[in-house]
Design a protein around this motif. Structure first.
Motif, mmCIF file in Angstrom:
data_model
loop_
_atom_site.group_PDB
_atom_site.id
_atom_site.type_symbol
_atom_site.label_atom_id
_atom_site.label_comp_id
_atom_site.label_asym_id
_atom_site.label_seq_id
_atom_site.Cartn_x
_atom_site.Cartn_y
_atom_site.Cartn_z
ATOM 1 N N ALA A 17 52.815 90.211 13.730
ATOM 2 C CA ALA A 17 52.383 88.900 13.242
ATOM 3 C C ALA A 17 52.416 87.853 14.351
ATOM 4 N N THR A 18 53.378 87.972 15.258
ATOM 5 C CA THR A 18 53.543 86.965 16.310
ATOM 6 C C THR A 18 52.873 87.360 17.624
ATOM 7 N N ALA A 19 52.267 88.542 17.672
ATOM 8 C CA ALA A 19 51.602 88.994 18.896
ATOM 9 C C ALA A 19 50.250 88.298 19.051
ATOM 10 N N PRO A 20 49.761 88.146 20.294
ATOM 11 C CA PRO A 20 48.391 87.642 20.480
ATOM 12 C C PRO A 20 47.411 88.640 19.867
ATOM 13 N N LYS A 21 46.309 88.150 19.329
ATOM 14 C CA LYS A 21 45.371 89.005 18.599
ATOM 15 C C LYS A 21 44.064 89.173 19.363
ATOM 16 N N SER A 22 43.514 90.374 19.254
ATOM 17 C CA SER A 22 42.187 90.649 19.798
ATOM 18 C C SER A 22 41.610 91.876 19.103
ATOM 19 N N ASN A 23 40.369 91.758 18.673
ATOM 20 C CA ASN A 23 39.682 92.929 18.142
ATOM 21 C C ASN A 23 38.605 93.395 19.112
ATOM 22 N N ALA A 24 38.755 93.013 20.388
ATOM 23 C CA ALA A 24 37.741 93.347 21.388
ATOM 24 C C ALA A 24 37.603 94.857 21.556
ATOM 25 N N SER A 25 38.709 95.588 21.536
ATOM 26 C CA SER A 25 38.637 97.047 21.659
ATOM 27 C C SER A 25 37.906 97.646 20.466
ATOM 28 N N TYR A 26 38.245 97.155 19.274
ATOM 29 C CA TYR A 26 37.619 97.626 18.039
ATOM 30 C C TYR A 26 36.114 97.358 18.072
ATOM 31 N N SER A 27 35.739 96.159 18.457
ATOM 32 C CA SER A 27 34.320 95.793 18.518
ATOM 33 C C SER A 27 33.593 96.595 19.591
ATOM 34 N N ALA A 28 34.258 96.797 20.727
ATOM 35 C CA ALA A 28 33.636 97.556 21.812
ATOM 36 C C ALA A 28 33.372 99.000 21.391
ATOM 37 N N PHE A 29 34.324 99.597 20.698
ATOM 38 C CA PHE A 29 34.152 100.979 20.250
ATOM 39 C C PHE A 29 33.004 101.082 19.248
ATOM 40 N N LYS A 30 32.909 100.112 18.315
ATOM 41 C CA LYS A 30 31.811 100.139 17.345
ATOM 42 C C LYS A 30 30.464 99.991 18.053
ATOM 43 N N ALA A 31 30.398 99.103 19.037
ATOM 44 C CA ALA A 31 29.148 98.899 19.771
ATOM 45 C C ALA A 31 28.769 100.150 20.559
ATOM 46 N N ALA A 32 29.765 100.774 21.202
ATOM 47 C CA ALA A 32 29.504 102.000 21.952
ATOM 48 C C ALA A 32 29.050 103.123 21.026
ATOM 49 N N SER A 33 29.626 103.176 19.826
ATOM 50 C CA SER A 33 29.238 104.206 18.859
ATOM 51 C C SER A 33 27.792 104.013 18.416
ATOM 52 N N ARG A 34 27.393 102.759 18.199
ATOM 53 C CA ARG A 34 26.001 102.491 17.838
ATOM 54 C C ARG A 34 25.055 102.910 18.958
ATOM 55 N N ALA A 35 25.429 102.575 20.186
ATOM 56 C CA ALA A 35 24.596 102.936 21.327
ATOM 57 C C ALA A 35 24.497 104.452 21.468
ATOM 58 N N ALA A 36 25.612 105.161 21.227
ATOM 59 C CA ALA A 36 25.603 106.619 21.334
ATOM 60 C C ALA A 36 24.648 107.231 20.306
ATOM 61 N N ARG A 37 24.639 106.640 19.087
ATOM 62 C CA ARG A 37 23.721 107.141 18.062
ATOM 63 C C ARG A 37 22.273 106.827 18.425
ATOM 64 N N ASP A 38 22.050 105.639 18.979
ATOM 65 C CA ASP A 38 20.686 105.202 19.252
ATOM 66 C C ASP A 38 20.058 105.920 20.439
ATOM 67 N N THR A 39 20.866 106.317 21.420
ATOM 68 C CA THR A 39 20.321 106.911 22.643
ATOM 69 C C THR A 39 20.231 108.426 22.580
ATOM 70 N N GLY A 40 20.757 109.018 21.507
ATOM 71 C CA GLY A 40 20.581 110.457 21.313
ATOM 72 C C GLY A 40 21.265 111.305 22.368
ATOM 73 N N SER A 41 20.486 112.161 23.067
ATOM 74 C CA SER A 41 21.071 113.181 23.952
ATOM 75 C C SER A 41 20.798 112.914 25.420
ATOM 76 N N LEU A 42 20.788 111.652 25.813
ATOM 77 C CA LEU A 42 20.572 111.339 27.229
ATOM 78 C C LEU A 42 21.664 111.990 28.084
ATOM 79 N N ALA A 43 21.243 112.635 29.148
ATOM 80 C CA ALA A 43 22.189 113.343 30.020
ATOM 81 C C ALA A 43 22.839 112.381 31.006
ATOM 82 N N PRO A 44 24.067 112.688 31.452
ATOM 83 C CA PRO A 44 24.695 111.871 32.492
ATOM 84 C C PRO A 44 23.866 111.952 33.779
ATOM 85 N N PRO A 45 23.930 110.919 34.615
ATOM 86 C CA PRO A 45 23.219 110.989 35.906
ATOM 87 C C PRO A 45 23.774 112.128 36.760
#
Length: 434
Positions: A328-356
């Motif tokens: 309750a008294t700790a500083p708050k951030s949902n940046a990790s949570y939001s970043a993971f959701k955004a990365a998950s959306r990108a992973a779904r949208d980009t399909g099977s792109l291979a690493p460079p």
């Protein structure tokens, strides 16, 4: 045993005080007042099928009975606990016969959520054609317990838990019926209302217990507690209250309200919740709502969980209380949570792109000939220990999923990311010149 079933035996106080008019029902004026939804229905004499959703002892059965009287309908009560399809068929047939004679029927089904989906479907044709006006009572969230077809044909009205003012009104009525004041001092009277926990019927049962004791001297809270038992908190670990309270705890933590969070934590324990469930939720909160703003948060949560497992209840609950305060008294951030959701959306949208190719290993000669690993820059050998190479798939624009906040340790992470971004931009400028 001779007088056990004596028809002349005194009626229970709750039955004797049952309101004779809607206006006498306490605590539900938001529904029953002259300008309130149900009040307007009765005034017009046009009642529609409805569901009364509320906690025990708030007046659901009484309201249904008064609705039937107020609208000139025959009252047919059923309990879903004790009734089946055969009982329903008999009620519907009686209602059909009444309708032929010009008499309407109000079918009151207590604990309607206990009927299964198929049984609930059985109501539909009789509700649709007006054979019955259905009034269902439930303590459970209709959205979860009743099927959509039945819900679409009924209005849902939420009854409130009786507040302190409503409970005091009931006590006054009880004293008027008994003909004398209850032998309680002011603090004990307040405690009596608290013991009822919003349940009017239970309050009147407590009054009967006090009356049966025959005490003539005013009791204090301790004497009252010795005489009657406090009602267990309304809490079902498999039902909506379970989710309501854990939501209240989670949002109090997110809002950095340590006192409110401790209260909801204690409420859940008082209701019999498994502390392991709370420990799991606290750990989830640590990674979802605190995360890297305080990297120690998840360690504290895990340590509290492990301490509880070692000590058990009640000693281990103190460790969880400590975690509640820390989060309750700790500083708050949902940046990790939001970043993971955004990365998950990108992973779904980009399909099977291979690493460079330059970041792929080349364990075989063929892979090396195909360019695997060619041009890879080993970061530890670069200036500043940073190569600035691209690690996203070829053809995919660079993304910035993680946006750390300017709070707690993430303020430092924000500086680091800005530093890496500056080095990356400088490298890009050099490469463009070359």
């Amino acid at each position: 045993m001779a007088g056990l079933f004596d028809s002349n035996a005194p009626r229970p106080l709750a039955d004797r005080l049952r309101p004779a008019r809607l206006v006498d029902v306490v605590g539900q004026s938001h529904l029953l007042g002259d300008e309130a939804p149900i009040g307007r229905m009765v005034a017009r004499g046009r009642l529609t099928s409805l569901l009364l959703w509320g906690p025990p002892g708030c007046g659901k059965t009484t309201i249904a009975r008064l609705l039937a009287e107020g609208c000139g309908l025959e009252f047919e009560p059923l309990s879903a606990v004790f009734s089946g399809v055969a009982d329903l068929k008999k009620v519907f047939e009686r209602a059909r016969q009444r309708r032929i004679g010009g008499q309407g029927t109000l079918l009151f089904v207590d604990e309607i959520h206990r009927f299964n989906r198929a049984q609930q479907d059985g109501f539909l044709p009789y509700v649709e054609d007006g054979t019955v006006i259905l009034v269902g009572a439930t303590t459970e969230n209709p959205s979860f317990e009743l099927n959509a077809a039945l819900l679409s044909r009924c209005q849902v009205f939420v009854l409130r838990r009786l507040d302190d003012e409503a409970l005091e009104a009931l006590l006054t009525r009880a004293e008027r019926e008994l003909g004398h004041a209850l032998p309680l001092d002011g603090e004990a009277r307040s405690s009596l209302r608290a013991m009822a926990d919003g349940d009017g019927r239970y309050l009147l049962n407590l009054v009967e217990a006090i009356e049966a004791a025959g005490s003539t001297e005013a009791m204090n809270t301790q004497a009252l507690t010795n005489l009657v038992q406090k009602r267990a908190p309304v809490y079902d670990k498999n039902r909506e209250e379970h989710y309501n309270l854990i939501s209240a705890l989670h949002k109090s933590l997110r809002g950095s309200d340590a006192d409110a969070a401790l209260y909801w934590f204690a409420r859940m324990l008082a209701g019999g919740e498994d502390p392991r469930f709370i420990a799991r939720r606290l750990t989830r909160f640590a990674v979802e709502d605190v995360a890297l703003a305080d990297p120690q948060a998840v360690q504290q949560a895990l340590a509290g969980w492990q301490t509880y497992e070692r000590l058990g209840s009640p000693e281990g609950e103190l460790a969880l209380a400590q975690v509640v305060l820390y989060l309750a008294t700790a500083p708050k951030s949902n940046a990790s949570y939001s970043a993971f959701k955004a990365a998950s959306r990108a992973a779904r949208d980009t399909g099977s792109l291979a690493p460079p190719l330059h970041i792929l290993n080349a364990p075989t000669g063929l892979m090396k000939d195909l360019g695997y690993g060619e041009g890879y820059a080993y970061d530890h050998n670069q200036k500043d220990g940073f190569s600035g190479q691209n690690y996203f798939p070829d053809g995919m624009e660079r993304q910035e999923f993680y946006q750390p906040v300017e709070r707690g340790f993430e303020r430092e992470i924000h500086k680091r990311l800005a530093y890496f971004q500056r080095l990356r931009a400088e490298k890009s400028k050099r490469d463009s010149k070359d």
